[in-house]
Structure formats: structure tokens, C-alpha cells
Design an enzyme around this catalytic site. Structure first.
Site, short mmCIF file in Angstrom:
data_model
loop_
_atom_site.label_atom_id
_atom_site.label_comp_id
_atom_site.label_asym_id
_atom_site.label_seq_id
_atom_site.Cartn_x
_atom_site.Cartn_y
_atom_site.Cartn_z
N HIS A 20 0.91 -1.16 -0.08
CA HIS A 20 0.15 0.13 0.09
C HIS A 20 0.65 0.93 -0.21
O HIS A 20 0.70 1.88 -0.58
CB HIS A 20 -1.10 0.49 1.12
CG HIS A 20 -2.29 -1.03 1.52
ND1 HIS A 20 -2.66 -1.37 2.09
CD2 HIS A 20 -2.71 -1.39 -0.22
CE1 HIS A 20 -4.00 -2.39 1.93
NE2 HIS A 20 -3.48 -2.15 0.53
N ASP A 77 3.35 -11.55 -17.76
CA ASP A 77 3.62 -12.61 -17.73
C ASP A 77 3.44 -13.29 -18.37
O ASP A 77 4.32 -14.28 -18.00
CB ASP A 77 1.75 -12.71 -16.83
CG ASP A 77 1.34 -12.79 -15.63
OD1 ASP A 77 1.90 -13.67 -14.74
OD2 ASP A 77 0.50 -12.79 -15.43
#
Length: 582
Positions: free
Chosen positions: A191, A459
Site C-alpha cells: 500500500h 506474464d
């Protein structure tokens, strides 16, 4: 002079005086209390929790106003922890039954949960432990009356150095006094990193132990673009850094002039330059930087940082916010891409902890597994897309059957909305992210059924080259310039061309200025990049000719080694934009 390198999470260069924040371990004066004052101490605990809740609510309000509702949701999750009946009852039990002091009971309980998160063995949950330590600090501060200077109250410009910064501390940073920050721990999914990027404060995390090497007031340098951190730079280094900063500012000022210019090559080939966003508020940043729309809206943050599943209205409101920023331009919304290191606790219990997360139940597989959750998101997208150019993109599709199942569910949701007389976009386009070798091999077949391709290079590289993209030990093998990756991209472009469907690139490769001419030369006409990269990539495009791009692509296709391709692309970029800041 000491030079260290970490994870660059927010670009920019800062030079200034160090403000060193320690680990802030509170000294708990007593572990046990007399039994006769248990009720009194329980009351003190409840008052502290009440004060903590009020403090968190204020942080949430400030975050909502300053950087948006999605960031304020981080503190909503903190508030749920502070008010969790199970957590509070555990602390109360230790006070009543063992006569622990409220300080000791709170610390012991919260640290137990933090250790459990850290023991899960993946980076995402290790970062969530930081949220628990943040709550521990808040409670102890109110119980003990000890607190360090609030970072939100700083008046002199500094660079903050800490073992870690909690989300609440990061959200309170002011750009005019906090020039940058560096932490010993942390990762790209934390965060703290997310908030730093949103605030546009130069930042580096995960740099390793360094606090012992520095004193408050020392001069330090933070390069949030390269990840380089310099302690006590010598005169020559300061001179070099100042030159780099001046160049960085000059280049930034120059690139800001491209905002209203069309993204096209020197010989007039239109290249659609889109933005990748994580939060709705970032759409405005993309618009201000001159993007042609949103090529990838990741929707995972609707699920992360909270303890409950987002409602249909949560989805709808987030999507409409993005659409309102680009009312007449294309927006591609990617369905839930949870999995791997991004699984909230309230979902994780449904899945095995023993599987390899990168190869497990993630992305489209998870959506097809949880049909109610999937349909909730699709309903919101369809409703929000009325009168807009919105496309739905399914992540990590590896077989035609998966796409066909997803498409069927979209049609089922459309039928449900029609029965209820709820408006929706019946002509919405459906596409896939090309992220695994199986999809590349079947690209011709996919191209006959999908409306568009978007190549997710992050990916695709990971699965093709067997190199974890988050592991620094194998980073050198995770390379977009590898010939295998180039050939796979070429296969997808060819399949899309044969069926006359659009294909874009939205992974990190498209934000890399040296790779953009190659992609254009190979036939890509739409790329989607991080918001901060838009001006630089537009500049590269506007310096390029199609003849040059195609010549570069032809040369690269003849090469056999990634290092040769990478060196060539770097050389050509320097020729193309001689004073490029890279």
C-alpha cells in the site's frame, strides 16, 4: 559515500536532508496489572480503541479528499481491524484471565496475527502484516501517550528514511516538504508503494538494512526512477546528480508540451497511446498527460484492502468515474485478475495454500470458479458502458473453452438485465489478454472468435522464460528482448492481421521507450502504458518514422541473443532521441 539500490516505485529525483525514522518499538513499562484494576484497564483499552478509530476515520477522510476514494479504502480496512469484535475479545481475554496490561495484550495479539501473515511465505501477505503493525503503533501510542513527530506536520523539506512507512504515514506526506522517501522493506504491491506513486513522491522500497549507516541531517539522494539511493554523496556525485536533475526537469518540461499533440510517427502513422490504470482517479492523470483512452483498467483494487466482496454499485461507480474522464474514447476494463500474490483473506480460505500460486486458480479461472462474483462484475461493466466505448478483457485465458464460457456468461448477464429492463451496451466488445504460450500457439483460432487481443508481456515473459517477474534473483532472465518473446508477439500480430482484429501491447514492455519502435515496426498500432510514461513514449513515437521502425523490427528478428537485441535497441533509441533521460 555509500550507494545502495532498491525497488523504484515512484519516479523522480530528490536531494535533501535525511529525516531518519526508526522502527519505533514502543517500550511497554509493565506486562502485568493487579487483578483489582482489571475493569479500569479494560476501560482504558476501550478509550484507546475509540481514539484510534476516530484517528483512522480522519485519515480516511483526508485520503478520500486528497487522492480519491480507492485510496481511502486502505484506511477503511484498518478501521475494520480496530473494531473487529474477535480481535478485541482476544485482547480483553488476556487482560481478564492473565492480568496482562492493555499495552502488552494488544501488542501480543496483533503481533501474533502479523507473524501469521508473514509466515504465509508470499510478498503480498508480508506487506499486509505492515498494516497490522500500523494498527499496533496507533493503539500503543494512545495507551502510552508516546508518539513521534507526525510526518504530516513537517515544515522543513526532508527525505524520509525508515525501516517501513505505514499507509497512514504515507498518505499524510506533503509533496512540498517530503521530497522523497526510502524504506528498508517493502515491495511493489505494498500500500505504501501504491500511495507513493499516486502522490508522485520519488520513492524507493525494499532497499535492505541501511538505517544504522546514516544520521538525521545527512545529505541523501533518492532516484525513484532507477532505484539508486546515495548516502552522503561527494561533491562530484552531487554535481552529477544536479546535472541529472536539471536534465530530468528540462526533459519533463519539454515532454509536457506533447500533451495536446497527436500520437503519430513523423510520417503520419497514427499510434493510439493509451493508459494503464489501477484506480479510477488515475484516469484523470492519463487525460492530463494526453492519453487516447484507457487500454487497461485493472480492477483488482476493488477487492484488495478490504474484508468484504465489493458490491455491484462499488464496481459501477468506479467504472463510471473512468468513463467520465474519457467519455468519447475507448476504455478496456479487465475482469478480476486476482490470484498468485493478490488474494484477499476473505477469498483465500476457499483455495489451497499448497499450490504454486502463479500456476494455480487465478484470473479467469477464479472468475469461472466463483460465478456470483463474476456476474456481479459483468453486470456493473455492462450497465456502466451505456453510451461509451467500453471493452471487456478476460485475463490469462489459456484455452478456447475458457473464452467461450466467459462469453456465454456475458450473454446470460445481458439476458438478465434485459428481463429487468436495465439499460446496457449490447454491442460491447470482448477480448483477451495474451499472457501464456498456449494462447500464442492457438492465436489463429482465438482471432476468429475474439474482438481484440491485448498482449500482456509481463506474464508472457514469465511463463515463456520460466522467470518469476517479482524475484530479483532471476531478473536477468525476465527479458522482453528475448528472441522467443519477439517471435511470440509476431505470431499474435500475424493472427490478428489475418482476421482484421486490433491488437495492443499493455505490459511493461510497452512502457519501455527502447521497445516501442520495435513494437511499431512489427505492426502494433495501439500501446497502453503507465500514466507517468505517456509523455516519454509519445515523444519517442513522434521522432520515429515507419521506415526506421520496420528496419529495426527486421534486424531484431534476425538476432538470436537477448543481450544483442537489447544493446541494439538502446543504441537506436539514443540515435532517435539523443537527449532521452534514460
Amino acid at each position: 559515500m555509500i550507494i545502495k539500490n532498491g525497488i523504484a516505485v515512484s519516479p523522480g529525483i530528490a536531494v535533501g536532508d535525511a529525516l531518519v525514522i526508526g522502527t519505533e518499538d514502543f517500550r511497554i513499562p509493565q506486562r502485568f496489572i493487579p487483578r483489582r484494576i482489571v475493569d479500569q484497564e479494560l476501560e482504558r483499552l476501550h478509550q484507546a480503541l475509540k481514539n484510534v478509530s476516530a484517528e483512522i476515520l480522519e485519515n480516511e477522510r483526508l485520503a478520500n479528499e486528497a487522492i480519491g476514494l480507492q485510496y481511502g479504502a486502505i484506511f477503511a480496512a484498518h478501521l475494520q481491524m480496530a473494531q473487529d469484535p474477535k480481535l478485541i475479545s482476544e485482547v480483553e481475554l488476556l487482560i481478564r484471565d492473565r492480568c496482562y496490561s492493555p499495552e502488552f495484550a494488544s501488542s501480543r495479539t496483533l503481533r501474533k496475527y502479523a507473524r501469521q501473515f508473514q509466515a504465509l511465505g508470499n510478498a503480498y501477505f508480508a506487506e499486509r502484516a505492515a498494516d497490522i503493525y500500523d494498527l499496533e503503533k496507533r493503539i500503543l501510542r494512545h495507551l502510552l501517550g508516546e508518539q513521534r513527530e507526525s510526518l504530516a506536520e513537517l515544515t522543513q523539506p526532508v527525505i524520509v528514511l525508515a525501516h517501513n512507512l505505514t499507509p497512514s504515514e504515507t498518505a499524510g506526506l506533503k509533496k512540498d516538504v517530503v521530497l522523497g522517501f526510502v524504506t528498508e522493506v517493502g515491495g511493489r504491491t505494498s500500500h505504501t508503494a501504491i500511495l507513493a506513486a499516486a502522490l508522485e513522491i520519488p520513492a524507493i522500497v525494499g532497499i535492505g538494512p541501511f538505517i544504522a549507516d546514516i544520521s538525521g541531517g545527512d545529505t541523501v539522494v533518492v532516484d525513484g526512477t532507477s532505484g539508486e539511493f546515495i548516502i552522503d554523496p561527494d561533491d562530484d556525485t552531487l554535481l552529477r546528480i544536479n546535472e541529472v536533475r536539471q536534465k530530468y526537469k528540462s526533459v519533463s518540461d519539454r515532454r509536457s508540451q506533447f500533451r495536446d499533440l497527436v500520437s503519430e510517427t513523423k510520417d503520419g502513422q497514427r499510434i493510439f497511446l493509451m493508459g494503464n490504470i489501477e484506480f479510477p482517479q488515475e484516469a484523470e492523470q492519463c487525460e492530463q498527460k494526453g492519453a487516447d483512452g484507457i487500454g487497461l483498467y485493472r480492477t483488482e483494487f476493488l477487492y484488495l484492502g478490504r474484508d468484504t466482496i465489493p458490491t455491484e454499485e462499488d464496481h459501477f461507480n468506479s467504472y463510471r468515474e473512468v468513463i467520465e474522464a474519457f467519455p468519447n474514447q475507448p476504455i478496456t476494463i479487465r475482469t478480476l485478475d486476482l490470484g498468485a500474490d493478490k488474494i484477499p483473506g476473505w477469498i483465500r480460505r476457499q483455495y489451497s495454500d499448497d499450490s504454486n500460486p502463479a500456476l494455480g486458480l487465478r484470473s479467469i479461472r477464479m472468475s469461472l470458479h466463483d460465478m456470483d462474483m463474476f456476474k456481479t462484475q459483468l453486470r456493473a461493466v455492462l450497465r456502466a458502458s451505456v453510451g461509451a466505448q467500453v471493452g471487456i478483457m478476460f485475463p490469462l485465458v489459456s484455452s478456447l473453452l475458457e473464452f467461450r464460457q466467459a462469453r456465454l456468461i456475458v450473454r446470460e448477464v445481458m439476458e438478465d438485465l434485459e428481463e429487468l429492463n436495465i439499460p446496457f451496451n449490447a454491442d460491447i466488445s470482448l477480448g483477451i489478454m495474451v499472457e501464456v504460450p498456449a494462447t500464442v500457439i492457438m492465436a489463429k483460432e482465438f482471432a476468429r472468435e475474439v474482438d481484440f487481443f491485448s498482449i500482456g508481456t509481463n506474464d508472457l515473459i514469465q511463463y515463456t522464460l520460466a522467470a518469476d517477474r517479482s524475484d530479483p534473483q532471476v531478473a536477468k532472465w525476465h527479458n522482453a528482448a528475448d528472441p522467443a518473446i519477439i517471435r511470440m508477439i509476431a505470431m499474435v500480430i500475424e493472427a490478428a492481421k489475418n482476421e482484421n482484429i486490433p491488437v495492443s501491447v499493455c505490459g511493461q514492455m510497452s512502457s519501455d521507450p527502447k521497445c516501442v519502435p520495435l513494437l511499431i515496426g512489427m505492426g502494433i498500432r495501439q500501446i497502453s502504458v503507465s500514466p507517468h510514461a505517456i509523455p516519454e513514449i509519445k515523444e519517442v513515437i513522434r521522432h520515429l518514422t515507419m521506415e526506421k521502425a520496420e528496419a529495426m523490427a527486421k534486424y531484431v528478428k534476425s538476432q538470436e541473443l537477448a543481450r544483442d537485441i537489447e544493446s541494439y535497441l538502446n543504441r537506436e533509441l539514443r540515435k532517435l532521441v539523443p537527449d532521452n533521460s534514460q
